[in-house]
Design a protein around this motif. Sequence first.
Motif, short mmCIF file in Angstrom:
data_model
loop_
_atom_site.label_atom_id
_atom_site.label_comp_id
_atom_site.label_asym_id
_atom_site.label_seq_id
_atom_site.Cartn_x
_atom_site.Cartn_y
_atom_site.Cartn_z
N PRO A 166 0.79 -1.41 -0.10
CA PRO A 166 0.09 -0.14 -0.15
C PRO A 166 0.77 1.21 -0.14
O PRO A 166 1.97 1.31 0.85
CB PRO A 166 -0.65 -0.12 1.25
CG PRO A 166 -0.71 -1.40 1.58
CD PRO A 166 0.54 -2.16 1.12
N GLY A 167 0.29 2.25 -0.89
CA GLY A 167 1.30 3.51 -0.93
C GLY A 167 2.46 3.57 -1.37
O GLY A 167 3.23 4.54 -1.47
N VAL A 168 3.03 2.46 -1.83
CA VAL A 168 4.25 2.18 -2.58
C VAL A 168 4.32 2.29 -4.16
O VAL A 168 3.56 1.38 -4.62
CB VAL A 168 5.12 0.82 -2.06
CG1 VAL A 168 6.35 0.89 -2.70
CG2 VAL A 168 5.07 1.08 -0.46
N THR A 169 5.21 2.97 -4.81
CA THR A 169 5.35 2.64 -6.26
C THR A 169 6.31 1.68 -6.50
O THR A 169 7.49 1.74 -6.27
CB THR A 169 5.73 4.05 -6.97
OG1 THR A 169 4.50 5.04 -6.51
CG2 THR A 169 5.75 3.84 -8.45
N SER A 170 5.85 0.61 -7.35
CA SER A 170 6.84 -0.40 -7.57
C SER A 170 6.89 -0.51 -9.25
O SER A 170 5.88 -0.39 -9.91
CB SER A 170 6.60 -1.76 -7.12
OG SER A 170 6.18 -1.68 -5.67
N GLN A 171 8.22 -1.00 -9.67
CA GLN A 171 8.20 -1.06 -11.13
C GLN A 171 7.80 -2.47 -11.38
O GLN A 171 8.45 -3.40 -10.94
CB GLN A 171 9.76 -1.09 -11.67
CG GLN A 171 9.65 -0.88 -13.32
CD GLN A 171 11.20 -0.26 -13.76
OE1 GLN A 171 12.16 -1.24 -13.94
NE2 GLN A 171 11.21 0.83 -13.83
N VAL A 172 6.83 -2.79 -12.22
CA VAL A 172 6.33 -3.94 -12.56
C VAL A 172 6.75 -4.41 -13.88
O VAL A 172 6.74 -3.75 -14.82
CB VAL A 172 4.90 -4.12 -12.68
CG1 VAL A 172 4.36 -5.36 -13.14
CG2 VAL A 172 4.34 -3.96 -11.14
N ILE A 173 7.36 -5.79 -14.02
CA ILE A 173 7.70 -6.36 -15.48
C ILE A 173 6.63 -7.39 -15.69
O ILE A 173 6.51 -8.14 -15.10
CB ILE A 173 9.17 -6.80 -15.47
CG1 ILE A 173 10.05 -5.68 -15.07
CG2 ILE A 173 9.42 -7.25 -16.93
CD1 ILE A 173 10.14 -4.36 -15.68
N VAL A 174 6.29 -7.56 -17.23
CA VAL A 174 5.50 -8.33 -17.77
C VAL A 174 6.27 -8.78 -19.09
O VAL A 174 6.57 -8.22 -19.97
CB VAL A 174 3.84 -8.07 -18.17
CG1 VAL A 174 3.50 -9.18 -18.92
CG2 VAL A 174 3.24 -7.78 -16.82
N ARG A 175 6.89 -10.00 -19.05
CA ARG A 175 7.58 -10.20 -20.19
C ARG A 175 7.40 -11.66 -20.71
O ARG A 175 6.59 -12.37 -20.14
CB ARG A 175 9.25 -10.38 -19.56
CG ARG A 175 9.46 -11.53 -18.27
CD ARG A 175 10.67 -11.97 -17.85
NE ARG A 175 11.77 -11.04 -18.35
CZ ARG A 175 13.06 -11.38 -17.96
NH1 ARG A 175 13.39 -12.59 -17.37
NH2 ARG A 175 14.08 -10.54 -18.09
N TYR A 176 7.58 -11.87 -22.27
CA TYR A 176 7.40 -12.98 -22.59
C TYR A 176 8.95 -13.46 -23.67
O TYR A 176 9.68 -12.48 -23.81
CB TYR A 176 6.39 -12.89 -23.93
CG TYR A 176 5.21 -12.43 -23.48
CD1 TYR A 176 4.24 -13.35 -23.22
CD2 TYR A 176 4.86 -11.03 -23.01
CE1 TYR A 176 3.01 -13.16 -22.83
CE2 TYR A 176 3.49 -10.83 -22.83
CZ TYR A 176 2.73 -11.76 -22.54
OH TYR A 176 1.40 -11.63 -22.08
N LYS A 177 9.21 -14.79 -23.70
CA LYS A 177 10.56 -15.13 -24.01
C LYS A 177 10.32 -15.38 -25.59
O LYS A 177 9.07 -16.14 -26.20
CB LYS A 177 10.82 -16.51 -23.32
CG LYS A 177 12.20 -16.81 -23.80
CD LYS A 177 12.69 -18.33 -22.94
CE LYS A 177 13.94 -18.80 -23.54
NZ LYS A 177 14.47 -20.12 -23.01
N LEU A 178 11.14 -14.92 -26.09
CA LEU A 178 11.50 -15.20 -27.86
C LEU A 178 12.07 -16.40 -27.97
O LEU A 178 12.93 -16.61 -27.40
CB LEU A 178 12.16 -14.07 -28.28
CG LEU A 178 11.38 -12.75 -28.18
CD1 LEU A 178 12.31 -11.71 -28.61
CD2 LEU A 178 9.98 -12.54 -29.11
N LYS A 179 11.84 -16.94 -29.06
CA LYS A 179 12.46 -18.20 -29.58
C LYS A 179 13.80 -17.75 -30.36
O LYS A 179 13.86 -16.34 -30.51
CB LYS A 179 11.66 -18.82 -30.57
CG LYS A 179 10.39 -19.81 -29.74
CD LYS A 179 9.67 -20.66 -30.67
CE LYS A 179 8.51 -21.46 -29.99
NZ LYS A 179 7.64 -20.54 -29.43
N ASP A 180 14.42 -18.69 -30.47
CA ASP A 180 15.98 -18.47 -31.14
C ASP A 180 15.42 -17.86 -32.58
O ASP A 180 14.52 -18.61 -33.39
CB ASP A 180 16.58 -19.85 -31.45
CG ASP A 180 17.16 -20.06 -30.20
OD1 ASP A 180 17.04 -19.54 -29.23
OD2 ASP A 180 17.65 -21.39 -30.15
#
Length: 219
Positions: free
Chosen positions: A148-162
């Motif tokens: 609560p009351g805190v700003t956080s950096q959020v990451i949503v990621r997807y892995k790429l194939k070769d």
Amino acid sequence: MTEPSGGSENKHRRPVVVPAVALTAFTALGITALLGGLGEAPEAPDPLGPGAVLDQGRFDTKFVESRVRVEKAKSRWEDDKRFVELVFDVTNKGNETAMVGLPPARPDQATLTSFAGSLVKITPAFPEDAGPFTYALSKGGETRQLHPGVTSQVIVRYKLKDNEQPPEKMTMDVAAFEFASTFNNVTPEWKMISKEAGDKVVPEIKARVTLPVKKGDAS
């Protein structure tokens, strides 16, 4: 016997000319009627881009960027890993800890109160084995909680194939939350703002956010 005075019944009648503008108007009205009447067309969600801030009720969310991130191999027997990441600055405005969560596989599954659960649809879609993987950054490393009351950096990621090329852009349909009581619980709580669509309940889309994918020299 003489014929009665007046025009003959065999006279040709003049054709009635309807202006093209009127025909267009009638056609438009007909289509509108078929679609359910005036004023009932669904409103398009607000279009947003990099740096935009959205009030989601429970969260204030800044859409920072989308980028390609490379994780270097830790040994010569491993390969580098490449990810497409969505980056957010998220402030939890509630009084309780919230979860980072995961984007739903389908819009009708977006019933959770987590932040990533509000990312109702992400385009383009990635295969199941590509993710999504989600976390927030804190002083101690990675976390799945938003305090609560805190700003956080959020990451949503997807892995790429070769050899897989990253997309040019990522687009998200984003929902919001409200603090309200429900039929089964009179105590107010945070819930996603939703609507009925046929026999399903789906989130209302508050904004559509498009982020160009920053590739740098990682593609």
